[in-house]
Design a protein around this motif. Structure first.
Motif, mmCIF file in Angstrom:
data_model
loop_
_atom_site.group_PDB
_atom_site.id
_atom_site.type_symbol
_atom_site.label_atom_id
_atom_site.label_comp_id
_atom_site.label_asym_id
_atom_site.label_seq_id
_atom_site.Cartn_x
_atom_site.Cartn_y
_atom_site.Cartn_z
ATOM 1 N N GLY A 1 -0.936 3.955 86.518
ATOM 2 C CA GLY A 1 -1.564 2.642 86.622
ATOM 3 C C GLY A 1 -2.859 2.595 87.388
ATOM 4 N N GLY A 2 -3.471 3.738 87.663
ATOM 5 C CA GLY A 2 -4.749 3.762 88.356
ATOM 6 C C GLY A 2 -4.603 3.709 89.868
ATOM 7 N N PRO A 3 -5.735 3.632 90.591
ATOM 8 C CA PRO A 3 -5.711 3.617 92.063
ATOM 9 C C PRO A 3 -4.882 2.484 92.652
ATOM 10 C CG PRO A 3 -7.940 3.970 91.253
ATOM 11 C CD PRO A 3 -7.107 3.614 90.060
ATOM 12 N N GLY A 4 -4.879 1.323 91.972
ATOM 13 C CA GLY A 4 -4.109 0.191 92.471
ATOM 14 C C GLY A 4 -2.630 0.500 92.556
ATOM 15 N N GLU A 5 -2.125 1.200 91.545
ATOM 16 C CA GLU A 5 -0.711 1.589 91.548
ATOM 17 C C GLU A 5 -0.416 2.538 92.704
ATOM 18 O OE1 GLU A 5 2.839 1.240 88.833
ATOM 19 O OE2 GLU A 5 0.967 0.179 89.087
ATOM 20 N N ALA A 6 -1.346 3.464 92.942
ATOM 21 C CA ALA A 6 -1.171 4.420 94.042
ATOM 22 C C ALA A 6 -1.182 3.711 95.395
ATOM 23 C CB ALA A 6 -2.273 5.476 93.997
ATOM 24 N N MET A 7 -2.063 2.731 95.549
ATOM 25 C CA MET A 7 -2.134 1.994 96.818
ATOM 26 C C MET A 7 -0.898 1.119 97.022
ATOM 27 S SD MET A 7 -4.730 3.040 98.390
ATOM 28 C CE MET A 7 -4.319 4.624 97.615
ATOM 29 N N ALA A 8 -0.366 0.566 95.935
ATOM 30 C CA ALA A 8 0.873 -0.218 96.033
ATOM 31 C C ALA A 8 2.016 0.678 96.495
ATOM 32 C CB ALA A 8 1.201 -0.859 94.687
ATOM 33 N N GLY A 9 2.049 1.896 95.976
ATOM 34 C CA GLY A 9 3.067 2.847 96.391
ATOM 35 C C GLY A 9 2.920 3.246 97.847
ATOM 36 N N THR A 10 1.676 3.440 98.288
ATOM 37 C CA THR A 10 1.419 3.779 99.684
ATOM 38 C C THR A 10 1.842 2.638 100.599
ATOM 39 O OG1 THR A 10 -0.454 5.182 99.038
ATOM 40 C CG2 THR A 10 -0.394 4.447 101.328
ATOM 41 N N PHE A 11 1.550 1.414 100.188
ATOM 42 C CA PHE A 11 1.970 0.236 100.954
ATOM 43 C C PHE A 11 3.490 0.185 101.060
ATOM 44 C CE2 PHE A 11 3.009 -4.258 101.521
ATOM 45 C CZ PHE A 11 2.109 -4.643 102.518
ATOM 46 N N LEU A 12 4.160 0.488 99.965
ATOM 47 C CA LEU A 12 5.620 0.488 99.947
ATOM 48 C C LEU A 12 6.174 1.531 100.920
ATOM 49 C CD1 LEU A 12 8.300 -0.449 98.666
ATOM 50 C CD2 LEU A 12 7.982 1.351 96.951
ATOM 51 N N ALA A 13 5.546 2.707 100.953
ATOM 52 C CA ALA A 13 5.989 3.749 101.884
ATOM 53 C C ALA A 13 5.897 3.267 103.323
ATOM 54 C CB ALA A 13 5.153 5.013 101.692
ATOM 55 N N GLY A 14 4.820 2.552 103.649
ATOM 56 C CA GLY A 14 4.672 1.998 104.991
ATOM 57 C C GLY A 14 5.748 0.965 105.302
ATOM 58 N N LEU A 15 6.091 0.134 104.304
ATOM 59 C CA LEU A 15 7.144 -0.865 104.489
ATOM 60 C C LEU A 15 8.498 -0.208 104.737
ATOM 61 C CD1 LEU A 15 6.434 -3.626 101.793
ATOM 62 C CD2 LEU A 15 6.037 -3.739 104.257
ATOM 63 N N ILE A 16 8.763 0.883 104.021
ATOM 64 C CA ILE A 16 10.028 1.597 104.210
ATOM 65 C C ILE A 16 10.128 2.125 105.641
ATOM 66 C CG2 ILE A 16 11.338 3.659 103.539
ATOM 67 C CD1 ILE A 16 10.263 3.215 100.683
ATOM 68 N N TYR A 17 9.036 2.661 106.141
ATOM 69 C CA TYR A 17 9.013 3.123 107.533
ATOM 70 C C TYR A 17 9.310 1.976 108.485
ATOM 71 C CZ TYR A 17 7.523 8.005 107.473
ATOM 72 O OH TYR A 17 7.502 9.369 107.349
ATOM 73 N N GLY A 18 8.737 0.802 108.201
ATOM 74 C CA GLY A 18 8.974 -0.351 109.055
ATOM 75 C C GLY A 18 10.441 -0.766 109.057
ATOM 76 N N MET A 19 11.059 -0.753 107.870
ATOM 77 C CA MET A 19 12.472 -1.122 107.783
ATOM 78 C C MET A 19 13.359 -0.103 108.503
ATOM 79 S SD MET A 19 12.898 -2.703 103.921
ATOM 80 C CE MET A 19 12.122 -1.323 103.070
ATOM 81 N N ILE A 20 13.050 1.174 108.321
ATOM 82 C CA ILE A 20 13.821 2.220 109.010
ATOM 83 C C ILE A 20 13.659 2.085 110.518
ATOM 84 C CG2 ILE A 20 14.048 4.701 109.374
ATOM 85 C CD1 ILE A 20 15.079 3.819 106.683
ATOM 86 N N SER A 21 12.459 1.754 110.955
ATOM 87 C CA SER A 21 12.199 1.548 112.388
ATOM 88 C C SER A 21 13.075 0.435 112.943
ATOM 89 C CB SER A 21 10.726 1.214 112.606
ATOM 90 O OG SER A 21 10.495 0.763 113.928
ATOM 91 N N LEU A 22 13.188 -0.662 112.182
ATOM 92 C CA LEU A 22 14.003 -1.791 112.612
ATOM 93 C C LEU A 22 15.475 -1.394 112.723
ATOM 94 C CD1 LEU A 22 14.159 -4.817 113.288
ATOM 95 C CD2 LEU A 22 14.420 -5.264 110.835
ATOM 96 N N ILE A 23 15.954 -0.633 111.736
ATOM 97 C CA ILE A 23 17.353 -0.197 111.760
ATOM 98 C C ILE A 23 17.609 0.735 112.940
ATOM 99 C CG2 ILE A 23 19.136 1.080 110.508
ATOM 100 C CD1 ILE A 23 17.772 0.157 107.904
ATOM 101 N N ILE A 24 16.674 1.667 113.190
ATOM 102 C CA ILE A 24 16.835 2.618 114.293
ATOM 103 C C ILE A 24 16.844 1.896 115.633
ATOM 104 C CG2 ILE A 24 15.660 4.478 115.553
ATOM 105 C CD1 ILE A 24 14.901 5.674 112.863
ATOM 106 N N SER A 25 16.025 0.859 115.750
ATOM 107 C CA SER A 25 15.984 0.113 117.012
ATOM 108 C C SER A 25 17.322 -0.559 117.310
ATOM 109 C CB SER A 25 14.872 -0.943 116.976
ATOM 110 O OG SER A 25 15.198 -1.993 116.077
#
Length: 437
Positions: A87-111
């Motif tokens: 889907g082009g660069p936009g698709e890649a950036m959406a995926g990168t954003f999602l990876a950051g969100l996953i880290y945030g959720m894991i951080s919340l669970i670990i806390s």
């Protein structure tokens, strides 16, 4: 070996020290940070800027207590290439954003629940083979870059010679490099390969001469540069990698704790460092950069210099941001021949795969145990072989994502699962005991 600091975490260097030590950290991460965007077709200048902004965000979130630099992550190369193709660069950036969100959720669970559950889901017998898959799945890309003329995409002995010279130089610097040089073998190898490429006439300096000294990179902004959309395909591409790289993050924090002599797992807490990593990745996704991760190269610099000041790390981040706006530097990076990057990639991707093997060895995974043998074997063949599950044209699980999912499921359902290896966490406990002794 004593880890008594010359400058501790919150010590301020004098101006001369600040300048030289920050540049040293910049050079340590430079080669790897620009290689990732080069491979996936993103802007190296934006990668530098996003690494600087991400590092500053990380330092703020960790309360200025963790002297870590964040650069481009190699683990996401294949998913980003696949996302761009779909889907082009936009698709890649959406995926990168999602990876950051996953880290945030894991951080919340670990806390809330602590961090040991992560290693119960992702023990070395799962993570090690997945890391091997990450490295070896990219081997064809590295060899193609090394052997072919990038203009005709056909075999060229002249271009292959540039790759081999680069590879040889990088190996020499890795094995025989002294002091700081041994922490920048990638950058040093690229420099040698670049000089050789100039001598054999495969470098075009016209873009450098035409570039301005100050130049704003072509940022990729959501809703402006592309239409934002999330798909289940993106989740399947990025989520397994984000989960696996959590193990890498934990490993870095344990090693950093040992080097510096402060227990970063407990203070400021693993949840804060993971949140900092995720925030850096979110920032990167909003301007067109690749996902971020803490860098072993910079941890190595800390170990050899015994200068742990976060002010030095922050200085390196500021330099990275400034370098990203210098048009001549950006243009110079773009003139690096593809075979030179291919030569470096042969070693780097091999090292990624070998680090998976090292994890299995260091963790003493017993392959005399059929359970471990089955899990590793399935992950390797599915991942490297390129297996996929296709339900519709728009929905399929493939490659590394499928391998990681199979590994996690097999680890959870096969009998004989052991709890997380306590040795993985003893490092931080020993650091704390040593500090309070």
């Amino acid at each position: 070996m004593s880890n008594k600091p010359l400058l501790d975490i919150h010590d301020k260097p004098n101006p001369t020290q600040w300048l030289t030590l920050s540049l040293q950290h910049l050079f340590a991460m430079f080669g790897s940070t620009i290689l990732v965007p080069y491979l996936v077709g993103l802007s190296p200048a934006i990668a530098l800027i996003s690494s600087g902004l991400g590092t500053l965000a990380f330092l703020l979130i960790t309360k200025g207590k963790v002297p870590a630099y964040l650069g481009s992550s190699f683990a996401y190369i294949a998913p980003i290439i696949a996302a761009k193709a779909a889907g082009g660069p936009g698709e890649a950036m959406a995926g990168t954003f999602l990876a950051g969100l996953i880290y945030g959720m894991i951080s919340l669970i670990i806390s809330r629940a602590g961090y040991r559950w992560v290693m119960n889901i992702l023990p070395p017998v799962v993570v090690g083979p997945v890391i091997i898959v990450i490295g070896l799945s990219l081997s064809g890309t590295a060899v193609g870059m090394a052997m072919n003329n990038p203009v005709t995409n056909k075999y060229s002995l002249l271009h292959f010679s540039a790759a081999l010279i680069t590879l040889a130089a990088t190996i020499i610097f890795t094995i025989y490099g002294k002091k700081f040089l041994r922490f920048i073998p990638i950058l040093a190898g690229i420099v040698v390969g670049y000089i050789y490429s100039v001598l054999i006439g495969i470098v075009d300096f016209k873009p450098v001469l035409a570039a301005h000294w100050f130049q704003v990179p072509d940022f990729i902004f959501p809703f402006i540069s592309y239409k934002v959309k999330f798909s289940f395909d993106i989740v399947l591409l990025m989520a397994p990698v984000a989960i696996v790289t959590l193990s890498e993050h934990i490993g870095h924090q344990l090693v950093l704790s040992k080097v510096v002599g402060h227990d970063f797992i407990k203070d400021p807490g693993l949840h804060r460092s993971i949140l900092g990593d995720g925030t850096a990745t979110l920032i990167s996704s909003l301007i067109g950069g690749p996902p971020k991760t803490t860098y072993g190269e910079n941890i190595g610099v800390l170990a050899i210099t015994k200068i742990y000041s976060v002010y030095v790390i922050a200085g390196a981040a500021v330099f990275a941001i400034v370098f990203g706006f210098i048009g001549k530097i950006t243009a110079l990076i773009h003139t690096i021949p593809t075979p030179v990057m291919g030569g470096v990639s042969i070693l780097l991707f091999g090292i990624i795969a070998s680090s998976g093997l090292r994890m299995l060895v260091d963790s003493k995974v017993d392959f005399g145990n059929n359970r471990n043998l089955v899990i590793a074997s399935v992950i390797l063949v599915i991942g490297i072989g390129g297996a996929f599950i296709k339900i519709t044209n728009a929905f399929q699980i493939q490659g590394m994502a499928l391998a990681a999912i199979f590994g996690v499921v097999l680890n959870l359902i096969l009998p004989g699962r052991q709890p997380a290896d306590e040795n993985m966490f003893e490092i931080a406990d020993k650091v704390e005991q040593k500090k309070t002794a």
